[in-house]
Enzyme design. Structure first.
Site, PDB file in Angstrom:
ATOM      1  N   ASP A  80     -31.554   6.360 -41.721  1.00 53.94           N
ATOM      2  CA  ASP A  80     -32.928   5.993 -41.418  1.00 53.94           C
ATOM      3  C   ASP A  80     -33.211   6.772 -40.144  1.00 53.94           C
ATOM      4  O   ASP A  80     -32.773   6.376 -39.062  1.00 53.94           O
ATOM      5  CB  ASP A  80     -33.060   4.486 -41.178  1.00 53.94           C
ATOM      6  CG  ASP A  80     -34.514   4.078 -40.972  1.00 53.94           C
ATOM      7  OD1 ASP A  80     -35.230   4.803 -40.243  1.00 53.94           O
ATOM      8  OD2 ASP A  80     -34.940   3.055 -41.524  1.00 53.94           O
ATOM      9  N   HIS A  81     -33.899   7.895 -40.278  1.00 56.72           N
ATOM     10  CA  HIS A  81     -33.910   8.811 -39.132  1.00 56.72           C
ATOM     11  C   HIS A  81     -34.643   8.226 -37.923  1.00 56.72           C
ATOM     12  O   HIS A  81     -34.469   8.698 -36.817  1.00 56.72           O
ATOM     13  CB  HIS A  81     -34.432  10.195 -39.510  1.00 56.72           C
ATOM     14  CG  HIS A  81     -35.886  10.225 -39.852  1.00 56.72           C
ATOM     15  ND1 HIS A  81     -36.357   9.899 -41.092  1.00 56.72           N
ATOM     16  CD2 HIS A  81     -36.969  10.528 -39.105  1.00 56.72           C
ATOM     17  CE1 HIS A  81     -37.668   9.997 -41.095  1.00 56.72           C
ATOM     18  NE2 HIS A  81     -38.083  10.374 -39.912  1.00 56.72           N
ATOM     19  N   HIS A  98     -38.231   2.158 -42.004  1.00 54.96           N
ATOM     20  CA  HIS A  98     -38.489   2.439 -40.583  1.00 54.96           C
ATOM     21  C   HIS A  98     -39.167   1.295 -39.831  1.00 54.96           C
ATOM     22  O   HIS A  98     -38.749   0.921 -38.741  1.00 54.96           O
ATOM     23  CB  HIS A  98     -39.352   3.698 -40.434  1.00 54.96           C
ATOM     24  CG  HIS A  98     -38.889   4.850 -41.275  1.00 54.96           C
ATOM     25  ND1 HIS A  98     -37.574   5.227 -41.346  1.00 54.96           N
ATOM     26  CD2 HIS A  98     -39.562   5.702 -42.083  1.00 54.96           C
ATOM     27  CE1 HIS A  98     -37.458   6.272 -42.160  1.00 54.96           C
ATOM     28  NE2 HIS A  98     -38.649   6.577 -42.625  1.00 54.96           N
TER      29      HIS A  98
END
Ligand code: NAD
Length: 490
Positions: free
Chosen positions: A177-178, A240
């Site tokens: 999950d950047h 996110h």
């Protein structure tokens, strides 16, 4: 610092993600001396390519992303290419031979990272073959890094997870999950747990509401085909947005290690009040952008974008009110909103503190501004604290002042750095900033209830916000009902 040694296998090495994020991030690690000399990368994709041609594509992707690029020849000399259709079983044995050879040549200690940077429908097949064809039989560690989306519902995520888990244990699965790689998202923890002036106030006695915004100015661009099946809820909220909420709401962990932090985040997801039936409509707003003006020119609405249904029911915007039913947060709404084609590109968290019990500064008939803590995640990185103080020269008057800390960053440097951090974490075996299956499962079960209702009823007001605005009016009403409003993000 640690210099991990590993063979990194990138599936989808000719794709967009590899080019824009993975190669430049690996190069930055190399430049900062965080990569041991003992590393090798195998790029895997369908296209026929020689090693040389592949190395040149890595070179140009680094040059595109980074101005100063010395040592690039040495860096790319560690890259190899294997042309391979992941659905073709016979091809894995050749890949294994290549991997074993590189393992020996570079003394990689049998450490392997498999990075799946391709369409998720292949994840299961790849994992199965990695195991059955012996690519995961290694003396060192084996880790699987996978990109979003992790399923499109709890049920499909479970199927995918079961497939992966046949070849990798939960400890070995790194779900990207950047957002969790972003500097200021990681800073949420530090701001909360390293300061005497925030954590004591971090609860329903002192905080009135929390607002998390992630707005994009871009539309769906060329990704219409994917986006039509996803929408903003799955694309942004399930992962996110809910991850940021978990970091904001979690209890202080006993220690700052992976298991403790993840355990606290899981508790937040468990405390999140599920929405059912009418509650979905009362607490969540969906939006879709129509035409609008950008720099005085009319831009397309979502339904006119390529590969998008002319009567699409897909949401490009979501606003929601989350309730976290525990002692700390009972009564404090967490508002989230995210969307495409909005007026500003911004990811920001606003923590609004409650008003003081009595306003002594009423002479000017001004209401006092509440204290706000703003965490700027992107494009700016930093924090701002809004206080009230006396203005010079004026008597007994309270005026808002801003305390600003800025990490001063340039946006295009931002995202690759998230990947850089996450790649490094994965090489060191630190899974803290990756999503655990329990988090993924709980957030899907929350989101599924909303998407079931949205998919079952056509949004008859779509498109309901103009491009280049901050979203539909219903999203403003969501806060107005509680006596709040969205704090501006720019
Ligand atoms: P892409 O379409 O640009 O690249 C896909 C890659 O997969 C190519 O290298 C292609 O050759 C390879 N490929 C396709 N079918 C294959 C097959 N049968 N055998 C072997 N190789 C095959 O995709 P992308 O944008 O790089 O995205 C990859 C993954 O990362 C997707 O899951 C996507 O959702 C995710 N992701 C991408 C981004 C991004 O910024 N691009 C951001 C977040 C997540």
């Amino acid at each position: 610092s640690e210099k991990p040694t590993a063979l990194i296998m990138i599936f989808g090495a000719t794709g967009d993600l590899a080019k824009r994020k993975l190669f430049p991030s690996l190069y930055r690690l190399y430049k900062r001396g965080k990569l041991s000399e003992r590393y090798a990368v195998i790029g895997v994709a369908r296209r026929e390519l020689t090693n040389d041609a592949f190395q040149e594509s890595v070179r140009s992707s680094v040059q595109d992303a980074i101005k100063d690029h010395d040592g690039l020849d040495e860096f790319i000399s560690h890259f190899y290419y294997h042309s391979h259709d992941v659905t073709d079983s016979s091809s894995y044995l050749a890949l294994k031979t290549m991997a074993n050879q590189l393992d020996e040549n570079y003394h990689l200690e049998g450490n392997r990272i498999f990075y799946l940077a391709m369409a998720p429908e292949f994840f299961g097949t790849i994992a199965e073959h990695l195991k059955s064809d012996g690519l995961t039989d290694v003396a060192g560690f084996k880790r699987l890094v996978i990109e979003k989306p992790f399923g499109r519902s709890l049920a499909s995520a479970k199927v995918l997870n079961d497939q992966l888990r046949q070849a990798f244990s939960e400890d070995e699965v790194y779900r990207i999950d950047h957002y969790l790689g972003k500097e200021m998202v990681q800073n949420i923890e530090v701001i909360r747990f390293a300061n005497a002036i925030f954590e004591p106030l971090w609860n329903n006695r002192y905080i009135s509401n929390i607002q998390v915004t992630s707005s994009e100015v871009l539309g769906v661009e060329e990704r219409g085909r994917y986006y039509e099946k996803s929408g903003a809820l799955r694309d942004m909220v399930q992962n996110h947005m809910l991850q940021m909420v978990a970091l904001l709401a979690m209890e202080p962990p006993i220690r700052l290690n992976t298991d403790e932090i993840r355990a606290e985040k899981v508790k937040v997801f468990r405390a999140m009040k599920p929405l059912e039936g009418d509650a979905v409509k009362e607490n969540f707003v969906r939006g879709q952008y129509g035409r609008g003006l950008v720099n005085n020119e009319e831009v397309k609405g979502y339904r006119e974008e390529p590969m998008v249904d002319a009567e699409s029911n897909t949401e490009t915007y979501v606003a929601g009110k989350l309730t976290i039913d525990n002692f700390r947060w009972a009564g404090v709404p967490f508002y989230i909103r995210t969307g495409k084609k909005m007026a500003a590109k911004s990811t920001k968290i606003v923590i609004q503190f409650k008003d003081i019990p009595m306003n002594l500064y009423y002479q000017t008939e001004k209401t006092l501004n509440p204290n706000l803590l703003v965490i700027h995640i992107q494009p700016e990185e930093g924090i701002t604290l809004y206080l009230n103080a006396q203005k010079t020269g004026e008597h007994m008057d309270a005026t808002p002042v801003k305390l600003n800390f800025s990490n001063n960053c340039i946006d295009h440097m931002n995202t690759p750095e998230a990947y850089e951090r996450l790649l490094y974490d994965c090489m060191r075996g630190d899974a803290t900033n990756f999503a655990h299956w329990d988090e993924v499962a709980l957030s899907w079960s929350f989101v599924d209830k909303i998407s079931e209702i949205w998919e079952g009823t056509k949004a008859d007001n779509f498109p309901n916000y103009e491009a280049n605005t901050m979203g539909p009016k219903e999203a403003d009403e969501l806060l107005e009902r509680d006596g709040f409003f969205w704090w501006p993000v720019d």
